[in-house]
Design a protein around this motif. Structure first.
Motif, short mmCIF file in Angstrom:
data_model
loop_
_atom_site.label_atom_id
_atom_site.label_comp_id
_atom_site.label_asym_id
_atom_site.label_seq_id
_atom_site.Cartn_x
_atom_site.Cartn_y
_atom_site.Cartn_z
N ILE A 1 0.85 -1.19 0.00
CA ILE A 1 0.00 0.00 0.00
C ILE A 1 0.90 1.25 0.00
N GLN B 1 4.17 3.25 -0.76
CA GLN B 1 5.17 3.08 -1.80
C GLN B 1 6.49 3.79 -1.47
N THR C 1 -9.12 1.69 -0.30
CA THR C 1 -9.80 2.63 -1.20
C THR C 1 -10.80 3.46 -0.41
N SER D 1 1.41 6.56 0.24
CA SER D 1 0.79 5.52 -0.58
C SER D 1 0.44 5.99 -1.98
N LEU D 2 -0.08 7.20 -2.10
CA LEU D 2 -0.56 7.67 -3.40
C LEU D 2 0.56 8.37 -4.14
N THR E 1 1.79 3.40 -7.28
CA THR E 1 0.34 3.54 -7.17
C THR E 1 -0.19 4.36 -8.34
N LEU F 1 -3.27 1.16 -6.95
CA LEU F 1 -3.17 0.97 -5.51
C LEU F 1 -2.84 -0.48 -5.16
N GLY F 2 -1.87 -0.64 -4.28
CA GLY F 2 -1.52 -1.98 -3.80
C GLY F 2 -0.49 -2.71 -4.63
N TRP G 1 -3.21 -9.32 -6.80
CA TRP G 1 -3.40 -7.88 -7.04
C TRP G 1 -3.98 -7.67 -8.43
N ARG H 1 -7.97 -0.83 -7.34
CA ARG H 1 -6.54 -0.68 -7.63
C ARG H 1 -6.34 0.38 -8.72
N THR I 1 -5.44 4.07 -10.47
CA THR I 1 -4.27 4.93 -10.50
C THR I 1 -4.64 6.40 -10.29
N TRP J 1 -6.00 9.49 -8.43
CA TRP J 1 -6.31 9.94 -7.07
C TRP J 1 -6.15 11.46 -7.00
#
Length: 309
Positions: free
Chosen positions: A80, A82, A215, A251-252, A256, A261-262, A295, A303, A305, A307
């Motif tokens: 999660i 990165q 999420t 994370s974002l 990601t 995500l993940g 994943w 998941r 991309t 955001w």
């Protein structure tokens, strides 16, 4: 209902908001899986809990997997965050301005193979492995504040804030592995290889639920904070809100935004391997340790991309 226990890397808090939401809301229940989150146990941490059969999964670093007693018995499924959240504060008034200035001093690190990143940073700064005495301690803040240690392993979203409240900013120097290419990821979802092989449908249900939980946490922080406070009433809403915002930023970013995500970015396991090699450690085979199938098979909605900042 199949129960899957996930041993967390630390105590329950916003750092694990997506997992806590998956548990609270029963996000795996429709697939016949009940997720149970377990807080840190210093007597048997993360990957050891899986290797000893105490839990089926854990939140831990790819480095923890590679450094474990039996890497082949584990599988890395998700990442999660990165970026590494680790920082190492020191005092300028102690004569410390660079990593090399830590030579001959003591550094507080968490117990149980948690110091790979710090050792790598010191090595790249030209220090031999024994130049800094690493002292294992569950609380790295108090010893640093009292002067027992010259620096301490801390996260940018938790312990560092305590230090910043106690020490004037002009006296602080903060070392960060990411600045020198030495960052090593801390949080990832790791599972028993036997579980992955024998019950792939259960693993998929957990992966789907965890990604859905994260999420939700990033899309609806208030709901995530409420879930955290439900299991940690000793913490405050502002504490959890600030921590979740920091986790979101960690994370974002990176993979990601390019993969989703993940995504278990292989660069993270490569960093751990590079660190071990540069430190002269024996590196086990990493073939097959990263398993991105689950994943990839998860719903695209969980998941994504895209955001908002």
């Amino acid at each position: 209902m199949r129960e899957i226990r996930i041993r967390l890397l630390w105590h329950k808090q916003a750092q694990f908001a997506g997992y806590l939401l998956a548990e609270e809301l029963g996000l795996g229940n429709d697939a016949g899986v009940q997720i149970v989150c377990e807080g840190l146990d210093f007597s048997c941490k993360h990957v050891n809990a899986v290797l000893e059969g105490r839990t089926e999964m854990c939140v831990a670093s790819p480095a923890h997997l590679v450094e474990s007693s039996d890497p082949a018995a584990l599988r890395w499924l998700l990442a999660i965050q990165q970026k590494s959240p680790l920082v190492y504060p020191a005092r300028r008034s102690d004569g410390i301005a660079t990593l090399a200035d830590l030579a001959g001093k003591r550094a507080g690190v968490w117990p149980g193979h948690e110091d790979l990143e710090l050792r790598w940073m010191l090595s790249r700064a030209g220090l031999p492995d024994d130049a800094v005495t690493r002292v294992e301690m569950p609380d790295t803040v108090a010893p640093f504040l009292t002067g027992e240690t010259a620096t301490g392993q801390m996260t940018c979203y938790h312990e560092l804030h305590m230090v910043e409240h106690a020490i004037p900013p002009e006296d602080l120097v903060i070392f960060d592995g990411k600045d020198t290419g030495c960052g090593i990821l801390k949080d990832g979802l790791i599972a028993s290889a036997a579980l992955v092989e024998r019950e792939p449908e259960v693993v998929q249900a957990v992966v789907n639920a965890v990604l859905e939980g994260w999420t939700m946490a990033f899309d609806d922080p208030a709901r995530a904070v409420a879930a955290c406070l439900a299991v940690r009433p000793d913490r405050s809403a502002p504490e959890e809100e600030a921590q979740l915002a920091a986790i979101r930023a960690l994370s974002l970013t990176g993979a990601t935004l390019s993969e989703g995500l993940g995504f278990p970015d292989p660069a993270h396991i490569e960093s751990a391997v590079t660190a071990m090699r540069e430190l002269g450690e024996t590196v086990p085979s990493t073939e097959g340790l990263r398993d991105a199938r689950f994943w990839k098979a998860a719903p695209e909605a969980f998941r994504r991309t895209g955001w908002e900042a």
